[in-house]
Motif scaffolding. Structure first.
Motif, PDB file in Angstrom:
ATOM      1  N   ASP A 178       0.812  -1.212   0.000  1.00 56.15           N
ATOM      2  CA  ASP A 178       0.000   0.000   0.000  1.00 56.15           C
ATOM      3  C   ASP A 178       0.847   1.263   0.000  1.00 56.15           C
ATOM      4  N   ASN A 179       2.125   1.125   0.294  1.00 52.27           N
ATOM      5  CA  ASN A 179       3.020   2.279   0.343  1.00 52.27           C
ATOM      6  C   ASN A 179       4.354   1.880  -0.279  1.00 52.27           C
ATOM      7  N   LEU A 180       4.678   2.479  -1.415  1.00 47.77           N
ATOM      8  CA  LEU A 180       5.904   2.155  -2.144  1.00 47.77           C
ATOM      9  C   LEU A 180       7.012   3.172  -1.896  1.00 47.77           C
ATOM     10  N   GLN A 181       6.910   3.913  -0.811  1.00 46.06           N
ATOM     11  CA  GLN A 181       7.887   4.966  -0.557  1.00 46.06           C
ATOM     12  C   GLN A 181       9.302   4.408  -0.430  1.00 46.06           C
ATOM     13  N   SER A 182       9.459   3.302   0.297  1.00 44.05           N
ATOM     14  CA  SER A 182      10.795   2.724   0.465  1.00 44.05           C
ATOM     15  C   SER A 182      11.362   2.245  -0.863  1.00 44.05           C
ATOM     16  N   LEU A 183      10.517   1.683  -1.719  1.00 38.87           N
ATOM     17  CA  LEU A 183      10.981   1.213  -3.026  1.00 38.87           C
ATOM     18  C   LEU A 183      11.392   2.386  -3.910  1.00 38.87           C
ATOM     19  N   ILE A 184      10.608   3.456  -3.911  1.00 39.80           N
ATOM     20  CA  ILE A 184      10.930   4.613  -4.744  1.00 39.80           C
ATOM     21  C   ILE A 184      12.203   5.295  -4.246  1.00 39.80           C
ATOM     22  N   ILE A 185      12.380   5.363  -2.939  1.00 37.35           N
ATOM     23  CA  ILE A 185      13.616   5.937  -2.397  1.00 37.35           C
ATOM     24  C   ILE A 185      14.819   5.094  -2.812  1.00 37.35           C
ATOM     25  N   GLU A 186      14.650   3.783  -2.791  1.00 35.39           N
ATOM     26  CA  GLU A 186      15.727   2.901  -3.261  1.00 35.39           C
ATOM     27  C   GLU A 186      16.031   3.151  -4.733  1.00 35.39           C
ATOM     28  N   TYR A 187      14.991   3.312  -5.549  1.00 32.19           N
ATOM     29  CA  TYR A 187      15.187   3.628  -6.962  1.00 32.19           C
ATOM     30  C   TYR A 187      15.921   4.959  -7.123  1.00 32.19           C
TER      31      TYR A 187
ATOM     32  N   GLU B  77      17.993   6.494  -5.003  1.00 35.30           N
ATOM     33  CA  GLU B  77      19.393   6.400  -4.591  1.00 35.30           C
ATOM     34  C   GLU B  77      20.232   5.654  -5.625  1.00 35.30           C
ATOM     35  N   LEU B  78      19.704   4.547  -6.137  1.00 31.82           N
ATOM     36  CA  LEU B  78      20.456   3.783  -7.137  1.00 31.82           C
ATOM     37  C   LEU B  78      20.608   4.568  -8.437  1.00 31.82           C
ATOM     38  N   THR B  79      19.598   5.339  -8.793  1.00 31.69           N
ATOM     39  CA  THR B  79      19.696   6.156 -10.003  1.00 31.69           C
ATOM     40  C   THR B  79      20.739   7.247  -9.837  1.00 31.69           C
ATOM     41  N   MET B  80      20.791   7.853  -8.665  1.00 30.66           N
ATOM     42  CA  MET B  80      21.838   8.846  -8.401  1.00 30.66           C
ATOM     43  C   MET B  80      23.227   8.206  -8.491  1.00 30.66           C
ATOM     44  N   ASP B  81      23.347   6.983  -7.985  1.00 30.55           N
ATOM     45  CA  ASP B  81      24.629   6.272  -8.095  1.00 30.55           C
ATOM     46  C   ASP B  81      24.997   6.026  -9.557  1.00 30.55           C
ATOM     47  N   ASP B  82      24.003   5.643 -10.364  1.00 28.03           N
ATOM     48  CA  ASP B  82      24.264   5.389 -11.781  1.00 28.03           C
ATOM     49  C   ASP B  82      24.722   6.659 -12.500  1.00 28.03           C
ATOM     50  N   ILE B  83      24.052   7.771 -12.221  1.00 29.20           N
ATOM     51  CA  ILE B  83      24.415   9.034 -12.870  1.00 29.20           C
ATOM     52  C   ILE B  83      25.818   9.466 -12.448  1.00 29.20           C
ATOM     53  N   LEU B  84      26.113   9.320 -11.171  1.00 25.17           N
ATOM     54  CA  LEU B  84      27.437   9.704 -10.674  1.00 25.17           C
ATOM     55  C   LEU B  84      28.529   8.839 -11.286  1.00 25.17           C
ATOM     56  N   GLU B  85      28.294   7.540 -11.344  1.00 19.38           N
ATOM     57  CA  GLU B  85      29.306   6.635 -11.901  1.00 19.38           C
ATOM     58  C   GLU B  85      29.505   6.866 -13.392  1.00 19.38           C
ATOM     59  N   ALA B  86      28.426   7.207 -14.108  1.00 20.17           N
ATOM     60  CA  ALA B  86      28.528   7.413 -15.550  1.00 20.17           C
ATOM     61  C   ALA B  86      29.245   8.715 -15.898  1.00 20.17           C
ATOM     62  N   ASN B  87      29.179   9.711 -15.030  1.00 19.02           N
ATOM     63  CA  ASN B  87      29.739  11.022 -15.352  1.00 19.02           C
ATOM     64  C   ASN B  87      31.064  11.311 -14.656  1.00 19.02           C
TER      65      ASN B  87
ATOM     66  N   ARG C  47      15.173   3.702 -13.452  1.00 16.82           N
ATOM     67  CA  ARG C  47      15.406   5.026 -14.035  1.00 16.82           C
ATOM     68  C   ARG C  47      14.126   5.598 -14.622  1.00 16.82           C
ATOM     69  N   ASN C  48      13.377   4.778 -15.330  1.00 14.52           N
ATOM     70  CA  ASN C  48      12.119   5.252 -15.904  1.00 14.52           C
ATOM     71  C   ASN C  48      11.132   5.664 -14.818  1.00 14.52           C
ATOM     72  N   VAL C  49      11.058   4.857 -13.764  1.00 15.67           N
ATOM     73  CA  VAL C  49      10.098   5.140 -12.695  1.00 15.67           C
ATOM     74  C   VAL C  49      10.451   6.438 -11.981  1.00 15.67           C
ATOM     75  N   ILE C  50      11.703   6.588 -11.574  1.00 20.36           N
ATOM     76  CA  ILE C  50      12.066   7.773 -10.799  1.00 20.36           C
ATOM     77  C   ILE C  50      12.035   9.020 -11.672  1.00 20.36           C
ATOM     78  N   TYR C  51      12.367   8.894 -12.940  1.00 19.87           N
ATOM     79  CA  TYR C  51      12.275  10.051 -13.836  1.00 19.87           C
ATOM     80  C   TYR C  51      10.822  10.481 -14.004  1.00 19.87           C
ATOM     81  N   SER C  52       9.924   9.523 -14.178  1.00 17.18           N
ATOM     82  CA  SER C  52       8.506   9.851 -14.339  1.00 17.18           C
ATOM     83  C   SER C  52       7.938  10.480 -13.071  1.00 17.18           C
TER      84      SER C  52
END
Length: 263
Positions: free
Chosen positions: A63-72, A74-84, A216-221
């Protein structure tokens, strides 16, 4: 044979029996190897299917996906940092402007980021990683607060829809890609490479790419989610309907105006 009345006697030959047993053993081993190979190929896909179904069930039943979205986030920020920048790059070679441009492309709520701000707050790669994770979480909470003020409960519905729709769509695309890989790795046997090992490596890489693309798609949207636009469209449609009704009532009340409108 008839003269000696031995029509019903079986043909007994140790050499023939041995040859038949050997042929049967080879055929059984051949089909056993085929079934074993198919099972090993299926095991690769089954493990991936269990993982993606667990993720989907988590989104479907919660009923609450807050923890999952926060995980998404954080991992997306890690991906952007590692790529750049990358963890092994020296601090003097960090391109803060390129990193900030990519972050702001994902989330407009990070428009306050500047190279000077990152340089003052982050002296190491770990500090920069932790700071960007914090900003990703903060941006998500800020977006949630904005949406909830406009439409209470809408953010939870949007999160569930975005997670499930991206999982379903990208999993279908992954199944098509993995099927192509299974057909292609057979040719690598001519290069003295084990097709099964190649299939496992390629399949695992595709699966990781799919999972990264989902988050990435989820957190961007979610970062770009703007429910105000939908409300404005509904309000404009309602106002147009109201104006048309008022015009119709005015024409009925004034026959001269109705005649002019019809002419």
């Amino acid at each position: 044979m008839r003269a000696f009345r031995v029509e019903d006697l079986p043909i007994e030959s140790q050499m023939l029996t041995k040859a038949l047993d050997e042929a049967q053993r080879k055929v059984e081993n051949y089909f056993f190897d085929i079934r074993k190979q198919l099972f090993e190929y299926d095991e690769v896909l089954n493990s991936q299917r269990d993982r993606i179904y667990t993720e989907r069930r988590r989104a479907l039943e919660s009923d609450n996906l807050q923890s999952l979205i926060i995980e998404y986030a954080e991992l997306t920020m890690d991906d952007i940092l590692e790529a750049n920048i990358g963890p092994d790059a020296p601090r003097e070679s960090w391109d803060h402007e390129k990193l900030i441009a990519k972050l702001q492309q994902y989330c407009y709520l990070l428009n306050d980021l500047t190279p000077e701000l990152l340089q003052s707050k982050c002296t190491s790669y770990q500090d920069l990683q932790e700071y960007l994770r914090y900003r990703g979480r903060e941006a998500y909470m800020q977006k949630t607060e904005i949406v909830e003020k406009q439409a209470p409960g809408l953010m939870k519905e949007a999160e569930k829809f975005l997670v499930l729709s991206n999982i379903d769509r990208l999993w279908k695309e992954h199944l098509q890609a993995i099927k192509f890989v299974q057909q292609a790795v057979g040719l690598r046997g001519y290069a003295q490479r084990d097709p099964l090992i190649e299939y496992k490596l390629e399949g695992y890489k595709l699966f990781l790419d799919m999972m990264a693309q989902i988050r990435r798609n989820v957190i961007y949207s979610i970062y770009q989610f703007q429910p105000v636009m939908v409300q404005n469209q509904q309000q404009s449609a309602n106002s147009q309907q109201k104006e048309s009704k008022e015009r119709g009532s005015d024409n009925n009340a004034n026959p001269v105006r109705a005649a002019q409108a019809s002419s």
